[in-house]
Scaffold this motif. Structure first.
Motif, mmCIF file in Angstrom:
data_model
loop_
_atom_site.group_PDB
_atom_site.id
_atom_site.type_symbol
_atom_site.label_atom_id
_atom_site.label_comp_id
_atom_site.label_asym_id
_atom_site.label_seq_id
_atom_site.Cartn_x
_atom_site.Cartn_y
_atom_site.Cartn_z
ATOM 1 N N UNK A 1 12.089 14.980 -10.865
ATOM 2 C CA UNK A 1 12.597 15.380 -12.214
ATOM 3 C C UNK A 1 13.940 15.095 -12.234
ATOM 4 N N UNK A 2 14.754 15.326 -11.040
ATOM 5 C CA UNK A 2 15.955 15.846 -10.588
ATOM 6 C C UNK A 2 17.163 14.354 -10.857
ATOM 7 N N UNK A 3 16.496 13.351 -9.708
ATOM 8 C CA UNK A 3 16.951 12.569 -9.194
ATOM 9 C C UNK A 3 16.633 11.088 -9.345
ATOM 10 N N UNK A 4 16.930 9.410 -9.448
ATOM 11 C CA UNK A 4 15.681 8.715 -9.024
ATOM 12 C C UNK A 4 15.971 8.601 -7.563
ATOM 13 N N UNK A 5 14.003 9.021 -6.788
ATOM 14 C CA UNK A 5 14.201 8.652 -5.307
ATOM 15 C C UNK A 5 14.550 7.417 -5.405
ATOM 16 N N UNK A 6 15.013 6.818 -4.336
ATOM 17 C CA UNK A 6 15.133 5.379 -4.096
ATOM 18 C C UNK A 6 14.928 5.195 -2.952
ATOM 19 N N UNK A 7 14.228 4.566 -2.305
ATOM 20 C CA UNK A 7 13.667 3.433 -1.135
ATOM 21 C C UNK A 7 14.266 2.118 -0.826
ATOM 22 N N UNK A 8 13.392 1.363 -0.237
ATOM 23 C CA UNK A 8 13.550 -0.080 -0.132
ATOM 24 C C UNK A 8 12.047 -0.692 -0.248
ATOM 25 N N UNK A 9 12.778 -1.816 -0.758
ATOM 26 C CA UNK A 9 11.640 -2.888 -0.078
ATOM 27 C C UNK A 9 12.079 -3.573 1.637
ATOM 28 N N UNK B 1 0.572 -1.384 -0.266
ATOM 29 C CA UNK B 1 -0.137 0.083 0.335
ATOM 30 C C UNK B 1 0.928 1.299 -0.590
ATOM 31 N N UNK B 2 1.782 1.108 0.858
ATOM 32 C CA UNK B 2 3.037 2.518 0.957
ATOM 33 C C UNK B 2 3.265 2.550 -0.597
ATOM 34 N N UNK B 3 3.921 1.524 -1.528
ATOM 35 C CA UNK B 3 4.323 1.903 -2.473
ATOM 36 C C UNK B 3 3.542 1.485 -3.751
ATOM 37 N N UNK B 4 1.646 2.071 -3.586
ATOM 38 C CA UNK B 4 0.670 2.062 -4.387
ATOM 39 C C UNK B 4 0.479 3.927 -3.938
ATOM 40 N N UNK B 5 1.017 4.134 -3.165
ATOM 41 C CA UNK B 5 0.512 5.784 -2.427
ATOM 42 C C UNK B 5 2.206 6.813 -2.759
ATOM 43 N N UNK B 6 3.107 5.992 -2.999
ATOM 44 C CA UNK B 6 3.994 6.451 -3.231
ATOM 45 C C UNK B 6 4.773 5.508 -4.789
ATOM 46 N N UNK B 7 3.957 6.221 -5.688
ATOM 47 C CA UNK B 7 4.464 5.495 -7.380
ATOM 48 C C UNK B 7 5.741 6.079 -8.031
ATOM 49 N N UNK B 8 6.140 7.386 -6.937
ATOM 50 C CA UNK B 8 7.335 7.983 -8.055
ATOM 51 C C UNK B 8 8.315 7.637 -7.028
ATOM 52 N N UNK B 9 8.493 6.942 -6.659
ATOM 53 C CA UNK B 9 9.739 6.310 -5.411
ATOM 54 C C UNK B 9 10.238 5.064 -5.936
ATOM 55 N N UNK B 10 11.330 4.689 -5.946
ATOM 56 C CA UNK B 10 11.658 3.412 -6.469
ATOM 57 C C UNK B 10 12.156 2.378 -5.179
ATOM 58 N N UNK B 11 10.615 1.743 -5.604
ATOM 59 C CA UNK B 11 10.833 0.674 -4.260
ATOM 60 C C UNK B 11 11.848 -0.476 -4.182
ATOM 61 N N UNK B 12 11.141 -0.825 -5.262
ATOM 62 C CA UNK B 12 11.673 -2.836 -5.587
ATOM 63 C C UNK B 12 12.793 -2.458 -7.321
ATOM 64 N N UNK B 13 12.458 -3.962 -7.929
ATOM 65 C CA UNK B 13 13.329 -3.708 -9.607
ATOM 66 C C UNK B 13 12.823 -4.900 -10.184
#
Length: 210
Positions: free
Chosen positions: A140-148, A9-21
């Motif tokens: 727009x300037x960075x890939x914002x990377x979180x985590x799985x 659900x957190x990944x769904x609400x923040x789709x602009x962040x990278x959570x996994x590949x």
């Protein structure tokens, strides 16, 4: 966020962040390390990664780059990727946008003294705490990377065996997992990291930088 596996659900609400590949049939794990570079600890991580021919991404604090440039250079020389983790490890929820963005730029300037990374730079917010307005400005300037998976290595209340078992249990192809090359995490890290790598290397996984 003191849970191991990031909820869908957190990944769904923040789709602009990278959570996994997400992958089609691949067996890749994306190792990331936060808060370095730190003498003794970051070099320890580099040695363990080399044993498994593993590549990783190090999200570095700018102040640590300035204090320990020789360790930062070791990370680059070993062929790993680095990302921005602000200059002073700031909590985005508690920092106004102007100060937050300026601090990120200071970190970027420290990094650029040593390398001009190819492609869009990477940013990870300390503590995983970033506001929607900060995301809007930065995306727009960075890939914002979180985590799985959050390994929990930094938390002295988590036994090393628990960290390892949770990390193994929740890892899937395409997982981005976060460890910490920090003094606070050193005890758990030294137990968990080599065993985690060994387990998944034997299972045929490869370890890649983002």
């Amino acid at each position: 966020m003191n849970f191991f596996k990031t909820p869908p659900l957190l990944k769904f609400f923040y789709p602009d962040l990278i959570w996994d590949q997400k992958q089609e049939g691949g067996k890749q794990i994306y190792l990331t390390f936060d808060d370095g570079p730190i003498p003794k600890i970051t070099p320890y991580v580099l040695d363990v990664l080399a044993e498994y021919q593993a590549k990783a991404t190090f999200f570095c604090v700018g102040d640590n780059i300035e204090r320990h440039p020789e360790v930062y250079q070791q990370v680059l020389d070993a062929g790993h990727r680095t990302g921005n983790h602000t200059f002073n490890h700031l909590n985005g929820w508690k920092t106004d946008n102007e100060h937050y963005l300026q601090n990120i730029m200071y970190c970027r300037q420290s990094q650029e003294r040593y390398t001009n990374d190819i492609g869009k730079p990477l940013f990870r917010p300390p503590y995983g705490k970033i506001t929607r307005s900060q995301i809007k400005i930065l995306k727009n300037e960075y890939h914002i990377v979180m985590w799985d998976i959050l390994s929990g290595d930094y938390n002295p209340r988590f036994a090393a065996e628990k960290c390892l078992n949770k990390c193994i249990r929740h890892t899937v192809p395409g997982t981005i997992i976060i460890f910490h090359d920090s003094r606070k995490a050193a005890k758990n890290l030294k137990f968990v990291l080599p065993r985690y790598l060994d387990h998944f290397a034997q299972a045929g996984f490869q370890f890649s930088a983002l």
